[in-house]
Design a protein around this motif. Structure first.
Motif, PDB file in Angstrom:
ATOM      1  N   LEU A 186       0.918  -0.886   0.189  1.00 35.89           N
ATOM      2  CA  LEU A 186      -0.066   0.025  -0.010  1.00 35.89           C
ATOM      3  C   LEU A 186       0.792   1.327   0.189  1.00 35.89           C
ATOM      4  O   LEU A 186       0.489   2.191  -0.665  1.00 35.89           O
ATOM      5  N   THR A 187       1.884   0.674   0.366  1.00 38.87           N
ATOM      6  CA  THR A 187       2.578   2.400   0.235  1.00 38.87           C
ATOM      7  C   THR A 187       3.296   2.391  -1.148  1.00 38.87           C
ATOM      8  O   THR A 187       2.995   4.179  -1.437  1.00 38.87           O
ATOM      9  N   VAL A 188       3.464   1.592  -1.531  1.00 34.02           N
ATOM     10  CA  VAL A 188       3.947   1.628  -3.004  1.00 34.02           C
ATOM     11  C   VAL A 188       2.949   2.052  -3.776  1.00 34.02           C
ATOM     12  O   VAL A 188       3.115   3.276  -4.591  1.00 34.02           O
ATOM     13  N   ALA A 189       1.895   1.212  -3.101  1.00 33.11           N
ATOM     14  CA  ALA A 189       0.456   2.559  -4.540  1.00 33.11           C
ATOM     15  C   ALA A 189       0.455   3.894  -4.011  1.00 33.11           C
ATOM     16  O   ALA A 189      -0.129   4.580  -5.321  1.00 33.11           O
ATOM     17  N   LYS A 190       0.477   3.860  -2.605  1.00 36.84           N
ATOM     18  CA  LYS A 190       0.463   5.373  -2.887  1.00 36.84           C
ATOM     19  C   LYS A 190       0.987   6.103  -3.366  1.00 36.84           C
ATOM     20  O   LYS A 190       1.301   7.159  -3.931  1.00 36.84           O
ATOM     21  N   GLN A 191       2.331   6.134  -3.164  1.00 35.34           N
ATOM     22  CA  GLN A 191       3.298   6.723  -3.621  1.00 35.34           C
ATOM     23  C   GLN A 191       3.254   6.951  -5.109  1.00 35.34           C
ATOM     24  O   GLN A 191       3.228   8.148  -6.019  1.00 35.34           O
ATOM     25  N   ALA A 192       2.857   6.000  -6.313  1.00 41.31           N
ATOM     26  CA  ALA A 192       1.997   5.736  -7.570  1.00 41.31           C
ATOM     27  C   ALA A 192       1.294   6.287  -7.691  1.00 41.31           C
ATOM     28  O   ALA A 192       1.589   7.664  -8.306  1.00 41.31           O
ATOM     29  N   ILE A 193       0.378   6.753  -6.707  1.00 41.58           N
ATOM     30  CA  ILE A 193      -0.874   7.887  -7.057  1.00 41.58           C
ATOM     31  C   ILE A 193      -0.428   9.094  -6.538  1.00 41.58           C
ATOM     32  O   ILE A 193      -1.059  10.074  -7.960  1.00 41.58           O
ATOM     33  N   ALA A 194      -0.107   9.471  -6.054  1.00 40.26           N
ATOM     34  CA  ALA A 194       0.473  10.448  -5.762  1.00 40.26           C
ATOM     35  C   ALA A 194       1.510  11.162  -6.364  1.00 40.26           C
ATOM     36  O   ALA A 194       0.955  12.625  -6.679  1.00 40.26           O
ATOM     37  N   CYS A 195       2.172  10.310  -7.204  1.00 40.13           N
ATOM     38  CA  CYS A 195       3.005  10.912  -8.855  1.00 40.13           C
ATOM     39  C   CYS A 195       2.120  11.431  -9.864  1.00 40.13           C
ATOM     40  O   CYS A 195       2.786  12.161 -10.778  1.00 40.13           O
ATOM     41  N   HIS A 196       0.741  10.584 -10.153  1.00 41.79           N
ATOM     42  CA  HIS A 196      -0.393  11.324 -10.877  1.00 41.79           C
ATOM     43  C   HIS A 196      -0.661  12.617 -10.490  1.00 41.79           C
ATOM     44  O   HIS A 196      -1.940  12.517 -11.086  1.00 41.79           O
ATOM     45  N   LYS A 197      -0.793  12.951  -9.199  1.00 39.06           N
ATOM     46  CA  LYS A 197      -1.211  13.227  -8.357  1.00 39.06           C
ATOM     47  C   LYS A 197      -2.750  13.487  -8.234  1.00 39.06           C
ATOM     48  O   LYS A 197      -3.759  14.188  -8.596  1.00 39.06           O
ATOM     49  N   GLY A 198      -3.140  12.112  -7.889  1.00 37.10           N
ATOM     50  CA  GLY A 198      -4.386  11.567  -7.867  1.00 37.10           C
ATOM     51  C   GLY A 198      -4.174  11.355  -6.335  1.00 37.10           C
ATOM     52  O   GLY A 198      -3.292  11.539  -5.254  1.00 37.10           O
ATOM     53  N   THR A 199      -4.702  10.854  -5.438  1.00 37.39           N
ATOM     54  CA  THR A 199      -5.954  10.628  -4.294  1.00 37.39           C
ATOM     55  C   THR A 199      -6.121   9.112  -3.541  1.00 37.39           C
ATOM     56  O   THR A 199      -6.640   8.577  -5.518  1.00 37.39           O
ATOM     57  N   ILE A 200      -5.420   8.385  -2.792  1.00 38.59           N
ATOM     58  CA  ILE A 200      -6.024   6.975  -2.454  1.00 38.59           C
ATOM     59  C   ILE A 200      -6.238   7.477  -0.841  1.00 38.59           C
ATOM     60  O   ILE A 200      -6.395   7.997   0.007  1.00 38.59           O
TER      61      ILE A 200
END
Length: 218
Positions: A186-200
């Motif tokens: 989930l840490t990596v998932a959150k980082q990946a979404i953040a790099c796309h300026k998204g939210t989780i």
């Protein structure tokens, strides 16, 4: 790479072995051979995913992460990813059902990073499972944002654990074992979404299941 390269070779050999067995005389093949291959394949995949997560987390935290953006039809891409996940989950007896619009929506994104995030979430959904578990995916285009909801009917996460689920190296096991994984999914998932300026975000109820929702700007 010292772990990922041998694992890639293992996958290649398993594919060749499965092909040879399928072409052999049925009377000369042990009926359990394909079961053995499936078991090796699933466990090798788990090891490879852990290697990918460690590598990705190291890149994010040390400023070495490079985004490879490209223009894609996001709904077509998501359909392909979830279909592949459905096939992977089939041997585990966990159905994956997805509802994705057929319209064309073009988005600029790093598909490798998104794939890593999505597969980590699906892996979690299948890991904390129970007999009647199933995974449901719903994708929608809402006011220039693509919303992706991944829900399961698994064991759920205790309320006091939920604030920590995105912490690096934090893992939880419902049986009381100290570690259920490397705690990076989930840490990596959150980082990946953040790099796309998204939210989780995550919501969970013990005994009923968990829902992870994230949005990506179009």
């Amino acid at each position: 790479n010292q772990y990922r390269t041998p694992l890639t070779v293992i996958f290649s050999m398993l594919s060749l072995l499965a092909h040879n067995i399928s072409c052999a005389d049925p009377s000369e093949v042990d009926n359990k051979c394909m079961d053995y291959i499936d078991t090796i394949n699933i466990n090798a995949y788990k090891m490879l995913r852990n290697c990918v997560n460690i590598s990705e987390y190291t890149k994010y935290t040390n400023g070495l992460n490079e985004m490879a953006f490209s223009r894609v039809n996001i709904f077509k891409y998501l359909s392909d990813i979830f279909e592949a996940a459905r096939v992977l989950l089939e041997p585990l007896g966990i159905p994956l059902l997805y509802d994705i619009p057929e319209e064309s929506v073009i988005m600029v994104c790093d598909t490798d990073k998104l794939s890593c995030a999505l597969l980590n979430i699906i892996s979690n959904a299948s890991h904390y499972t129970k007999n009647d578990n199933a995974i449901y995916v719903k994708v929608r285009n809402i006011t220039n944002n693509v919303s992706i909801s991944i829900s399961d009917k698994g064991l759920g996460i205790p309320t006091h654990i939920q604030p920590r689920v995105f912490e690096p190296f934090f893992s939880y096991d419902h049986t009381g074992e100290p570690f259920s994984g490397n705690g990076l999914g989930l840490t990596v998932a959150k980082q990946a979404i953040a790099c796309h300026k998204g939210t989780i975000a995550l919501q969970s109820i013990c005994g009923e299941g968990t829902t992870v929702v994230f949005t990506l700007p179009v």
